[in-house]
Design a protein around this motif. Structure first.
Motif, PDB file in Angstrom:
ATOM      1  N   LYS A 378       0.834  -1.208   0.000  1.00 16.76           N
ATOM      2  CA  LYS A 378       0.000   0.000   0.000  1.00 16.76           C
ATOM      3  C   LYS A 378       0.865   1.252   0.000  1.00 16.76           C
ATOM      4  O   LYS A 378       0.560   2.225  -0.711  1.00 16.76           O
ATOM      5  N   ILE A 379       1.943   1.230   0.775  1.00 17.42           N
ATOM      6  CA  ILE A 379       2.848   2.390   0.828  1.00 17.42           C
ATOM      7  C   ILE A 379       3.460   2.647  -0.546  1.00 17.42           C
ATOM      8  O   ILE A 379       3.582   3.800  -0.989  1.00 17.42           O
ATOM      9  N   ILE A 380       3.835   1.586  -1.250  1.00 15.99           N
ATOM     10  CA  ILE A 380       4.420   1.744  -2.594  1.00 15.99           C
ATOM     11  C   ILE A 380       3.405   2.380  -3.538  1.00 15.99           C
ATOM     12  O   ILE A 380       3.723   3.304  -4.309  1.00 15.99           O
ATOM     13  N   LEU A 381       2.152   1.896  -3.487  1.00 15.31           N
ATOM     14  CA  LEU A 381       1.114   2.479  -4.344  1.00 15.31           C
ATOM     15  C   LEU A 381       0.884   3.955  -4.017  1.00 15.31           C
ATOM     16  O   LEU A 381       0.738   4.787  -4.917  1.00 15.31           O
ATOM     17  N   VAL A 382       0.857   4.278  -2.723  1.00  6.67           N
ATOM     18  CA  VAL A 382       0.659   5.675  -2.329  1.00  6.67           C
ATOM     19  C   VAL A 382       1.834   6.532  -2.807  1.00  6.67           C
ATOM     20  O   VAL A 382       1.642   7.670  -3.254  1.00  6.67           O
ATOM     21  N   ALA A 383       3.048   5.989  -2.742  1.00  8.09           N
ATOM     22  CA  ALA A 383       4.218   6.738  -3.230  1.00  8.09           C
ATOM     23  C   ALA A 383       4.097   7.025  -4.722  1.00  8.09           C
ATOM     24  O   ALA A 383       4.429   8.128  -5.182  1.00  8.09           O
ATOM     25  N   VAL A 384       3.605   6.039  -5.486  1.00  6.69           N
ATOM     26  CA  VAL A 384       3.393   6.253  -6.927  1.00  6.69           C
ATOM     27  C   VAL A 384       2.374   7.361  -7.146  1.00  6.69           C
ATOM     28  O   VAL A 384       2.558   8.255  -7.985  1.00  6.69           O
ATOM     29  N   VAL A 385       1.282   7.326  -6.382  1.00  8.13           N
ATOM     30  CA  VAL A 385       0.229   8.347  -6.531  1.00  8.13           C
ATOM     31  C   VAL A 385       0.769   9.730  -6.196  1.00  8.13           C
ATOM     32  O   VAL A 385       0.470  10.706  -6.886  1.00  8.13           O
ATOM     33  N   ILE A 386       1.549   9.816  -5.121  1.00  8.41           N
ATOM     34  CA  ILE A 386       2.087  11.127  -4.737  1.00  8.41           C
ATOM     35  C   ILE A 386       3.027  11.662  -5.810  1.00  8.41           C
ATOM     36  O   ILE A 386       3.052  12.871  -6.092  1.00  8.41           O
ATOM     37  N   ALA A 387       3.781  10.760  -6.459  1.00  8.83           N
ATOM     38  CA  ALA A 387       4.651  11.195  -7.551  1.00  8.83           C
ATOM     39  C   ALA A 387       3.826  11.749  -8.710  1.00  8.83           C
ATOM     40  O   ALA A 387       4.162  12.796  -9.285  1.00  8.83           O
ATOM     41  N   VAL A 388       2.750  11.057  -9.050  1.00  3.12           N
ATOM     42  CA  VAL A 388       1.876  11.552 -10.130  1.00  3.12           C
ATOM     43  C   VAL A 388       1.207  12.852  -9.707  1.00  3.12           C
ATOM     44  O   VAL A 388       1.083  13.791 -10.499  1.00  3.12           O
ATOM     45  N   ALA A 389       0.790  12.927  -8.436  1.00  5.54           N
ATOM     46  CA  ALA A 389       0.166  14.153  -7.941  1.00  5.54           C
ATOM     47  C   ALA A 389       1.152  15.320  -7.991  1.00  5.54           C
ATOM     48  O   ALA A 389       0.763  16.469  -8.237  1.00  5.54           O
ATOM     49  N   GLY A 390       2.421  15.035  -7.763  1.00  2.51           N
ATOM     50  CA  GLY A 390       3.436  16.079  -7.859  1.00  2.51           C
ATOM     51  C   GLY A 390       3.526  16.637  -9.271  1.00  2.51           C
ATOM     52  O   GLY A 390       3.698  17.850  -9.459  1.00  2.51           O
ATOM     53  N   TYR A 391       3.397  15.754 -10.251  1.00  4.45           N
ATOM     54  CA  TYR A 391       3.391  16.209 -11.648  1.00  4.45           C
ATOM     55  C   TYR A 391       2.174  17.103 -11.904  1.00  4.45           C
ATOM     56  O   TYR A 391       2.282  18.143 -12.556  1.00  4.45           O
ATOM     57  N   SER A 392       1.005  16.699 -11.356  1.00  8.55           N
ATOM     58  CA  SER A 392      -0.207  17.508 -11.525  1.00  8.55           C
ATOM     59  C   SER A 392      -0.035  18.880 -10.891  1.00  8.55           C
ATOM     60  O   SER A 392      -0.423  19.904 -11.465  1.00  8.55           O
ATOM     61  N   ARG A 393       0.523  18.923  -9.700  1.00  8.50           N
ATOM     62  CA  ARG A 393       0.731  20.204  -9.022  1.00  8.50           C
ATOM     63  C   ARG A 393       1.718  21.083  -9.793  1.00  8.50           C
ATOM     64  O   ARG A 393       1.579  22.307  -9.818  1.00  8.50           O
ATOM     65  N   LYS A 394       2.688  20.425 -10.439  1.00  9.70           N
ATOM     66  CA  LYS A 394       3.644  21.188 -11.239  1.00  9.70           C
ATOM     67  C   LYS A 394       2.924  21.866 -12.403  1.00  9.70           C
ATOM     68  O   LYS A 394       3.192  23.048 -12.711  1.00  9.70           O
ATOM     69  N   LEU A 395       2.015  21.138 -13.046  1.00 11.68           N
ATOM     70  CA  LEU A 395       1.233  21.737 -14.131  1.00 11.68           C
ATOM     71  C   LEU A 395       0.411  22.915 -13.632  1.00 11.68           C
ATOM     72  O   LEU A 395       0.288  23.944 -14.298  1.00 11.68           O
ATOM     73  N   VAL A 396      -0.163  22.753 -12.415  1.00 16.13           N
ATOM     74  CA  VAL A 396      -0.990  23.829 -11.852  1.00 16.13           C
ATOM     75  C   VAL A 396      -0.130  25.039 -11.519  1.00 16.13           C
ATOM     76  O   VAL A 396      -0.487  26.184 -11.831  1.00 16.13           O
ATOM     77  N   ARG A 397       1.033  24.821 -10.897  1.00 16.20           N
ATOM     78  CA  ARG A 397       1.898  25.936 -10.514  1.00 16.20           C
ATOM     79  C   ARG A 397       2.399  26.698 -11.741  1.00 16.20           C
ATOM     80  O   ARG A 397       2.578  27.911 -11.715  1.00 16.20           O
TER      81      ARG A 397
END
Length: 553
Positions: A378-397
């Motif tokens: 579960k931690i590995i999956l959450v880490a993957v999601v946070i990495a993708v979310a970081g990309y999304s936040r980069k697009l927003v910023r």
């Protein structure tokens, strides 16, 4: 940069969805057999022990208070017949089972099945012997599985359905309340909310039904009305009834919100109902049985709420807002969503960390228990999601999310799909024995007692050497005449020697407990095939010796 097309989005979603579904099925099949969430710490009489007199009661001591299941504690006599029992009762962490007086000598089997605090079945069996050991009896129709595989699978799948429903209610409802443009139709998001309410309702009713065979160990369709009544009378059943009540109330109060004219008081009332409803997941899981239940219930509710909003919000973004909102509207929505999502992720991670510390227990349980390994996944999956979310936040910023909604939508879909996998693992985790419980379980000894029957022209002798290993050992001797009746012994003598190790004969001091039962203790200093010699004097002139070779490891 490659152009993001709807075809690529759909293809990525299909691949990720297939991987998540496959992982869910595989993990579910691997985790389903483990369901006991309380430990049997000890029994009286002790498991495998030999007592001179039949006990008047049997005491099972667990690591936490348990709930009885009617008619699921059985004692079987050496001849295979059930022993009449009184009404079992729970005294703290002890289950006390009155036993009617018996006269049959030999080994008795005690089979038990109870429910732990977190609603999971705990079952097993022990043996004890009266007078002398015999071939242990078998329990009729005893299944090797604590839970039927179909029932265990139904429980995990239904948990996932309930979580999915929660996601479709919380995320879209909050998005409609705070981030929905007035000009856009609310129909699609509203349908998600109603679908989520339906999924929660169905999963709650199914949970009540499946819990009955899950508790009793029966097949999926074999539970009786009496079994269902037991579920309703439990804390688990009460939590589900409360959930249904909250669901009905929420369905009535959601109408103004879904129509777009909810007042502040409507939103506050819905928020309170939402917290109450989401806390019922804590009262039907591990949190209620944790060492600090009050903290665990609060933390788990925060964890569930944060996950439901984050995933549900992603579904609304990918399904509606990124597709229908204008660039100007997205310029307002995406930064606000990014802040809300960051807050949710922070709450999710903090609550998850606290829950992990409580449920894992000793650090080594993280990689030595099934629960710990699932948590790592579960931690590995959450880490993957946070990495993708970081990309999304980069697009927003960089203010690219509104001008390149295709790329943003691709990232959001990836987040949502992998988070669905997190939900799937979570559905299995709540059915898996916590690491703290598994790590605290009494170690299973690989040592086995030595038991043999010897015969001389005058008597038969039952011999037990416990645990038949290097170091301290206890020797039990039971004498019978050639017809199998207890034989009175005037004098007992025993010695032990290790011929291959050139160890001289060591006397075993024996204490006569009854006319035909003697007990002795001896420390064996080395491994090997020891020769035990027993001499029994039955009268002034009747005496005979027997010899047994006992392997000591």
């Amino acid at each position: 940069m490659a152009r993001v097309t709807p075809t690529r989005i759909h293809r990525l979603a299909s691949v990720l969805g297939g991987l998540v579904l496959g992982a869910f099925v595989a993990v579910g099949l691997l985790a389903a057999p483990a369901s006991a969430h309380a430990n049997l710490l000890g029994t009286d009489p002790a498991n495998g022990s030999v007592v001179s007199q039949p006990p008047e009661q049997i005491v099972l001591t667990f690591s936490e208070p348990v709930r009885l299941i009617p008619d699921r504690i059985t004692v079987v006599a050496p001849d295979g017949e059930p022993v009449p029992l009184g009404e079992p009762r729970v005294e703290g962490t002890d289950v006390v089972v009155p036993v009617e007086r018996v006269t049959t000598m030999g080994t008795y089997l005690v089979s038990y099945r109870v429910i732990s605090q977190d609603s999971h079945p705990v079952g097993g069996s022990i043996t004890y012997s009266v007078g002398a050991p015999s071939e242990p009896p078998e329990l009729p129709d005893q299944s090797e599985e604590l839970t039927e595989p179909a029932v265990a699978a139904a429980m995990s799948i239904n948990k996932f359905v309930g979580y999915a429903g929660l996601v479709l209610v919380v995320g879209p409802a909050v998005m409609l309340a705070v981030l929905w443009p007035r000009r856009l139709s609310r129909r699609g998001a509203t349908r998600l909310v109603w679908a989520g309410l339906g999924l929660i309702g169905v999963s709650t009713v199914v949970a009540m039904w499946v819990q009955a065979p899950y508790s009793t160990g029966q097949g999926l369709f074999e539970a009786s009305m009496a079994d269902l009544r037991e579920v309703f009378a439990s804390t688990y059943g009460t939590a589900l009834v409360v959930r249904l009540g909250v669901l009905v109330s929420a369905a009535l109060l959601l109408r103004p919100l879904l129509a777009g004219h909810a007042t502040r008081s409507d939103l506050l009332l819905l928020g309170g109902l939402g917290v109450a409803g989401m806390s019922t997941w804590s009262f039907t899981g591990h949190s209620i049985a944790s060492p600090i239940p009050a903290v665990s219930v609060v933390v788990n509710t925060v964890h569930v709420a944060a996950a439901a909003f984050w995933i549900g919000g992603l579904v609304v973004l990918a399904g509606f807002l990124l597709r229908l909102a204008s660039e100007r509207e997205l310029g307002v929505i995406l930064p606000e969503w990014s802040r809300w999502a960051a807050l949710s992720v922070s709450g999710l991670l903090l609550a998850g960390l606290i829950m992990a510390v409580v449920e894992i227990g000793p650090p080594e349980a993280l990689w030595t228990t099934r629960y710990g390994l699932l948590l790592l996944g579960k931690i590995i999956l959450v880490a993957v999601v946070i990495a993708v979310a970081g990309y999304s936040r980069k697009l927003v910023r960089q203010r690219l999310g509104a001008s390149r909604p295709g790329a943003m939508r691709l990232a959001v879909i990836a987040e949502a799909v992998v988070l669905a996998g997190v939900l799937a693992v979570s559905a299995v985790l709540v059915q898996t024995t916590p690491g703290r419980t598994e790590a605290a379980a009494p170690p299973v000894s690989d040592r086995t007692d030595f038991v043999t029957s010897l015969e001389s022209p005058l008597y038969q002798l039952e011999v037990t050497v416990d645990p038949a290993s290097q170091g301290s050992n206890t020797v039990h001797l039971y004498a019978y005449d050639l017809d199998g009746e207890p034989q009175r012994v005037e004098e007992w003598t025993a010695t032990a020697t290790l011929p291959e190790g050139e160890i001289e004969a060591m006397e075993i001091p024996l204490l006569a407990l009854t006319d035909n039962h003697a007990l002795g203790d001896i420390v064996l200093p080395a491994e090997g095939d020891w020769e035990f010699r027993f001499t029994l004097r039955l009268s002034d002139i009747d005496q005979a010796a027997v010899v047994a070779t006992v392997p000591i490891d």
